[in-house]
Structures are given as structure tokens and as C-alpha cells.
Write a protein that holds these residues in place. Structure first.
Motif, PDB file in Angstrom:
ATOM      1  N   THR A 305     -14.248   8.505  -7.709  1.00  0.00           N
ATOM      2  CA  THR A 305     -15.545   7.146  -7.115  1.00  0.00           C
ATOM      3  C   THR A 305     -15.771   6.047  -8.099  1.00  0.00           C
ATOM      4  O   THR A 305     -16.138   4.378  -7.342  1.00  0.00           O
ATOM      5  N   SER A 306     -15.709   6.282  -9.324  1.00  0.00           N
ATOM      6  CA  SER A 306     -16.620   5.151 -10.278  1.00  0.00           C
ATOM      7  C   SER A 306     -15.310   4.046 -11.065  1.00  0.00           C
ATOM      8  O   SER A 306     -15.619   3.086 -11.050  1.00  0.00           O
ATOM      9  N   TYR A 307     -14.207   5.102 -10.900  1.00  0.00           N
ATOM     10  CA  TYR A 307     -13.456   4.147 -11.976  1.00  0.00           C
ATOM     11  C   TYR A 307     -12.148   3.546 -10.784  1.00  0.00           C
ATOM     12  O   TYR A 307     -11.293   3.223 -11.662  1.00  0.00           O
ATOM     13  N   SER A 309     -11.654   1.662  -8.862  1.00  0.00           N
ATOM     14  CA  SER A 309     -13.001   0.738  -7.835  1.00  0.00           C
ATOM     15  C   SER A 309     -11.733  -0.169  -6.965  1.00  0.00           C
ATOM     16  O   SER A 309     -12.714  -0.567  -6.280  1.00  0.00           O
ATOM     17  N   ASP A 310     -10.583  -0.006  -6.859  1.00  0.00           N
ATOM     18  CA  ASP A 310      -9.742  -0.739  -5.777  1.00  0.00           C
ATOM     19  C   ASP A 310      -9.726   0.375  -4.461  1.00  0.00           C
ATOM     20  O   ASP A 310      -9.015  -0.452  -3.369  1.00  0.00           O
ATOM     21  N   THR A 311     -10.636   0.880  -4.193  1.00  0.00           N
ATOM     22  CA  THR A 311     -10.123   1.978  -3.173  1.00  0.00           C
ATOM     23  C   THR A 311     -11.509   2.581  -2.655  1.00  0.00           C
ATOM     24  O   THR A 311     -12.667   2.653  -3.256  1.00  0.00           O
ATOM     25  N   ASP A 312     -11.466   2.095  -1.512  1.00  0.00           N
ATOM     26  CA  ASP A 312     -12.403   2.096  -1.099  1.00  0.00           C
ATOM     27  C   ASP A 312     -13.353   3.831  -1.233  1.00  0.00           C
ATOM     28  O   ASP A 312     -12.936   4.557  -1.396  1.00  0.00           O
ATOM     29  N   PRO A 313     -14.488   4.186  -1.943  1.00  0.00           N
ATOM     30  CA  PRO A 313     -15.125   5.513  -2.574  1.00  0.00           C
ATOM     31  C   PRO A 313     -15.088   6.342  -1.035  1.00  0.00           C
ATOM     32  O   PRO A 313     -14.882   7.346  -1.298  1.00  0.00           O
ATOM     33  N   ASP A 314     -15.126   5.986   0.073  1.00  0.00           N
ATOM     34  CA  ASP A 314     -15.788   7.309   0.888  1.00  0.00           C
ATOM     35  C   ASP A 314     -13.997   7.514   1.440  1.00  0.00           C
ATOM     36  O   ASP A 314     -13.925   8.635   1.901  1.00  0.00           O
ATOM     37  N   GLU A 315     -13.426   6.391   1.160  1.00  0.00           N
ATOM     38  CA  GLU A 315     -11.913   7.550   1.481  1.00  0.00           C
ATOM     39  C   GLU A 315     -11.590   8.040   0.390  1.00  0.00           C
ATOM     40  O   GLU A 315     -10.707   8.480   0.607  1.00  0.00           O
ATOM     41  N   VAL A 316     -11.231   7.004  -1.032  1.00  0.00           N
ATOM     42  CA  VAL A 316     -11.729   8.464  -1.883  1.00  0.00           C
ATOM     43  C   VAL A 316     -11.502   9.893  -1.398  1.00  0.00           C
ATOM     44  O   VAL A 316     -11.084  10.573  -1.896  1.00  0.00           O
ATOM     45  N   ALA A 317     -13.046   9.687  -1.450  1.00  0.00           N
ATOM     46  CA  ALA A 317     -13.426  11.612  -1.166  1.00  0.00           C
ATOM     47  C   ALA A 317     -13.309  12.362   0.000  1.00  0.00           C
ATOM     48  O   ALA A 317     -13.192  13.572  -0.582  1.00  0.00           O
ATOM     49  N   LEU A 359      -7.381  14.575  -7.843  1.00  0.00           N
ATOM     50  CA  LEU A 359      -8.067  13.264  -8.246  1.00  0.00           C
ATOM     51  C   LEU A 359      -5.755  12.696  -8.635  1.00  0.00           C
ATOM     52  O   LEU A 359      -6.072  12.052  -8.376  1.00  0.00           O
ATOM     53  N   ALA A 360      -4.629  13.353  -8.759  1.00  0.00           N
ATOM     54  CA  ALA A 360      -3.282  13.209  -8.705  1.00  0.00           C
ATOM     55  C   ALA A 360      -3.281  12.287  -7.352  1.00  0.00           C
ATOM     56  O   ALA A 360      -2.369  11.146  -6.991  1.00  0.00           O
ATOM     57  N   GLU A 361      -3.329  13.315  -5.696  1.00  0.00           N
ATOM     58  CA  GLU A 361      -3.039  12.070  -4.991  1.00  0.00           C
ATOM     59  C   GLU A 361      -4.097  11.357  -5.049  1.00  0.00           C
ATOM     60  O   GLU A 361      -3.358   9.932  -3.936  1.00  0.00           O
ATOM     61  N   VAL A 362      -5.602  10.830  -5.341  1.00  0.00           N
ATOM     62  CA  VAL A 362      -6.193   9.861  -4.749  1.00  0.00           C
ATOM     63  C   VAL A 362      -5.329   8.590  -5.579  1.00  0.00           C
ATOM     64  O   VAL A 362      -5.947   7.696  -5.674  1.00  0.00           O
ATOM     65  N   MET A 363      -4.569   8.711  -6.875  1.00  0.00           N
ATOM     66  CA  MET A 363      -4.127   8.201  -8.184  1.00  0.00           C
ATOM     67  C   MET A 363      -2.989   7.638  -7.636  1.00  0.00           C
ATOM     68  O   MET A 363      -2.880   7.218  -8.686  1.00  0.00           O
TER      69      MET A 363
END
Length: 464
Positions: A305-307, A309-317, A359-363
Motif C-alpha cells: 500500500t505504500s510503494y 502508489s498507482d493503485t487504490d490502497p483499499d483495493e490492494v488490501a 504481493l505477487a497478485e497485487v503486483m
């Protein structure tokens, strides 16, 4: 039913999911059910508790007796105030007056809980027995229960079967039970791993409830990181360890006020230290999937969520936690996440694997790359022992979470450099971990009888 995200990620208190959260839940269940039994409840006058194996060996350092007393009074790990709860335990220890399920006074005190550290029940290392007694001291009912890791509690009747077998008798479709089946679901339907887990979660909750619950978990993790980064002092238990996260944060902020990506691993390590210092102090944490490994997933999600940055942090979580839960369910259903059963490979190893997958998924990883990330992370945690010094979740546990957090990031990046093809499957590494744990000496499975627990004990440390 199948293992849910909300089974794997539970809000509770430290320092241990299997030795604190599980026993508290077991004690509360016993107290409530025995008093509500019309044939037994009116005759109950007192209770007795016996702890076996790992629960007895490291119970003092893990706060097990306190947890049982709080549970017998009807408290739940998610809602109990850890400070007020322990003050109440101290009052009971000195004056007595435990109220079973908050309504019946009994004589049990923390020091009357009977410990059997050298007796390992055949079903599991974390065994406990609750006994209800009548006014003459005669036994009314005896209930053996087992804390099998991650706050999960199982009755004796279910201990001979796998979690998947137990789940199959409950309402709900498993959707997948192995890594191969998980990949097949993703590929046949053209969906991601987080979406495959969402199919499972939709059996019990709406999409909004899932999202809201996942974000509550993440926000609790994030709050724990913040508390840990701003709290100083000495950890309880006798090792006299200084909390480092707050001073580390001050020095990092002075060096890197903008939190540059080049220093990301230091911030991630700090986040893990912060969570596990909170856990060691008995604070509010999220079991992820255990308390001993509670810092890894929050730290890697903090990184995401910190690094990213081009994605909504809540969606990432939400996507991260769904993916991590998909992988975590495979460990829980087919092997173990209990340090007392398979060593720390089941706690830190499982958490590292789950975090790498998330992490691999959200990347942007494809399902086979995500599965590869999970496999890489566990493969390099195989054989990890659980040898807490003094029976406390401090050394080597706190630093071990920081190291595994960085390892999870590395595993995800390794997997994303490839195309998903790899030699060892996730299912294979999960089975290898299970077999390795089965072969491991009990000295290295959360008993504080081997490893650093016996070679690094200071002379002044009180007996645990």
C-alpha cells in the motif's frame, strides 16, 4: 464449511494464537456450554483445568493461564480489553472469585491450573482438558480440547481427521482444496486467485460484507503497526528486551523523511518489528495466520500500500488478503500452521508464503506466478524450528518476522520474473512441510526445550 479469510485472520491479543487466543476461546466455549446444559449446569460448583505438552511447557511465557481465566469468565479474544483483562486475572489470582461465564463463582485461580509439560497427548501437542465438578468434588463432565494453531480449537472427536474432512461435513462448497485445484479454478474461469477466494467467501457474506471485513482487518493491522512504531519501553516476561521499533522509526525518518523506495526493505522490517513487539507485549493484533507470525502479512501489505502508489490502497488490501487467505487455507486444511505441531515453518513459513502470494497478485502476477511465489517462500522456510527463549514470543520470533517479510517480497519478485513454470509445486512444498514437521523432534516445536531456548537462556531468567 471451508476455511474462510475470516477464520485465518482473527482480531485478538498477544502473545500467541495457539497458546493465548485458542485457549481463551476454548475456555469460553466450555464455560458457556456447560452452564447451558440443563442436565449439568444446575449441578456445577467448580471447575478444573489441565494443560499438556507445549501449552504446559511454555504456558507462562505465552500467557496461557491468564487467557484461560479470561475465557472462563466469558471473554472473547477479539473484544477483551487486554489491560483490564489482565488486571482482572491478577485480582482473581490474589483474592479468588472467578465468575464462570460471568455468572457462577468458582474457586479456580491461575496457579491451580495443572501443568503436564512432559505429557504430550497423542492427538496434538496443544492439549487441554476442562472438568466440571459438583459440590462434592465429583466429576460431572470432562472435555478434552486442542488448540491447533491460528486460534483454531478442535474437540477430541475431530482430531483424527484433517481440516478438509471436518470442513466437508459443514455447510458450504470448498471450491478448491489443493493448489492444483485452485489453479484449475482460476484457469477454467479466467479469474485471479483473489477472485477464486471470493467465490468461496460469497457462500457466507455479500461482497460488501467481505470488503468491509477485510478492510477492518487491514486497518487493525495498520493501527498495530502505528502503535508499535510509537511505543517504547521494555517487553514483559523476564528477558528485559528493549522495544526497538520506536527508536528505529525516529532514526529512519531522520534519514529518509519521504520513505524512498530504495529504503523500502528497512521500512518493511520496521513494520514487522512494530507488530511483533505489540504482540509480545500482549497488545491487540491480528492473527495472520498465527500470533507468532503476526508481523509478516501486515508488513508486506504495508509495503504494497505504500510503494504501489498507482493503485487504490483499499483495493490492494482486499485483493492481497483474499489471495493470502486462499494460500493460507491450503496450509491449514492440508498441513498445519501450528508451531507446536510442525515448528516455526508452519507459522512464519506459512505467513511468508501467504504474503508472497498476496504481493505477487497485487503486483499483477498471473495465478501460476502467484502460486510460484507462495511455493518459493515456503521452500526456503522448510525445517524452521520453534525455539522461543524462555517460552516467550520474543527471541528469535520478533526478528524472524522481519526477516521473513523481506523474504516474501523477494519470493514475489522472483516469481514475477518468470512465467509461472517451476519445478516444485505449492502442493508438494506443503506436503514436504507437513512431513518435515512430523519428523521434527518435539524439542523444536514450541516447548522451549531445544535450540536457542536452551543455549541462549540468561542465568537470571525466571523459570517458565
Amino acid at each position: 464449511m471451508s476455511i474462510s479469510l475470516f477464520d485465518l485472520f482473527k482480531i485478538g491479543i498477544g502473545p500467541s494464537s495457539s497458546h493465548t487466543v485458542g485457549p481463551m476461546r476454548a475456555a469460553a466455549t466450555f464455560a458457556r456450554e456447560v452452564l447451558e446444559d440443563p442436565g449439568i449446569g444446575p449441578r456445577v460448583a467448580d471447575v478444573a483445568v489441565h494443560l499438556y505438552g507445549s501449552l504446559a511447557a511454555t504456558g507462562r511465557g505465552h500467557g496461557t493461564m491468564d487467557a484461560i481465566v479470561m475465557g472462563l469468565e466469558g471473554h472473547d479474544p477479539e473484544t477483551v480489553d487486554p489491560v483490564a483483562g489482565r488486571e482482572r486475572v491478577a485480582e482473581i489470582a490474589e483474592h479468588g472469585g472467578l465468575l464462570l461465564d460471568g455468572r457462577l463463582s468458582v474457586s479456580l485461580r491461575p496457579d491451580t491450573i495443572v501443568l503436564h509439560p512432559l505429557t504430550f497427548l497423542p492427538q496434538h501437542s496443544n492439549g487441554m482438558t476442562f472438568v466440571a465438578l459438583d459440590a462434592a468434588g465429583a466429576e460431572l463432565v470432562r472435555r478434552p480440547m486442542f488448540s491447533i494453531g491460528g486460534g483454531f480449537v478442535v474437540d477430541e472427536a475431530d482430531m483424527g481427521r484433517s481440516m478438509a474432512e471436518v470442513a466437508s461435513e459443514e455447510q458450504g462448497t470448498k471450491i478448491f482444496t489443493t493448489g492444483a485445484e485452485l489453479l484449475a479454478v482460476c484457469e477454467e474461469r479466467g479469474i485471479s486467485m483473489s477472485e477464486a477466494m471470493l467465490l468461496r467467501e460469497r457462500q457466507w457474506r455479500s461482497d460488501e460484507e467481505i470488503r468491509r471485513g477485510a478492510l477492518r482487518i487491514w486497518h487493525t493491522m495498520r493501527d498495530c503497526i502505528e502503535r508499535g512504531m510509537t511505543t517504547s519501553g521494555t517487553l514483559p516476561g523476564g528477558l528485559e528486551l528493549k522495544r526497538r521499533a520506536s527508536s528505529w522509526r525516529e532514526s529512519l525518518e531522520a534519514e529518509d523523511p519521504r520513505r524512498l523506495a530504495m529504503n523500502a526493505h528497512e521500512w518493511v522490517s520496521l513494520a514487522a518489528l512494530a507488530v511483533n513487539e505489540e504482540n509480545a507485549a500482549g497488545g491487540r493484533v491480528v492473527t495472520a495466520p498465527t500470533n507468532g507470525a503476526a508481523g509478516i502479512i501486515p508488513a508486506v501489505l504495508y509495503y504494497a500500500t505504500s510503494y504501489l502508489s498507482d493503485t487504490d490502497p483499499d483495493e490492494v488490501a482486499v485483493r492481497f488478503l483474499l489471495t493470502a487467505a486462499a494460500v493460507g487455507s491450503l496450509y491449514k486444511e492440508n498441513a498445519s500452521i501450528s508451531g507446536a505441531e510442525v515448528g516455526c515453518q508452519g507459522e512464519v513459513g506459512s505467513a511468508c508464503s501467504m504474503a508472497a502470494a498476496g504481493l505477487a497478485e497485487v503486483m499483477g502476477g498471473k495465478p501460476r506466478q502467484v502460486e510460484n511465489a507462495a511455493e518459493i517462500a515456503m521452500e526456503h522456510n522448510l525445517g524452521l524450528t520453534c525455539d522461543p527463549v524462555g517460552g516467550l514470543v520474543q527471541v528469535p520470533c520478533i526478528e524472524r518476522n522481519a526477516m521473513a517479510s523481506v523474504k516474501a517480497i523477494t519470493a514475489a519478485r522472483f516469481a514475477l520474473r518468470g512465467n509461472g513454470e517451476h519445478f516444485v509445486s505449492l502442493d508438494t512444498v506443503i506436503e514436504t512441510m507437513r512431513q518435515t514437521g512430523k519428523d521434527m523432534s518435539e524439542r523444536y516445536k514450541e516447548t522451549a526445550m531445544g535450540g536457542l531456548a536452551v543455549t541462549a537462556v540468561p542465568v537470571s531468567l525466571p523459570e517458565c
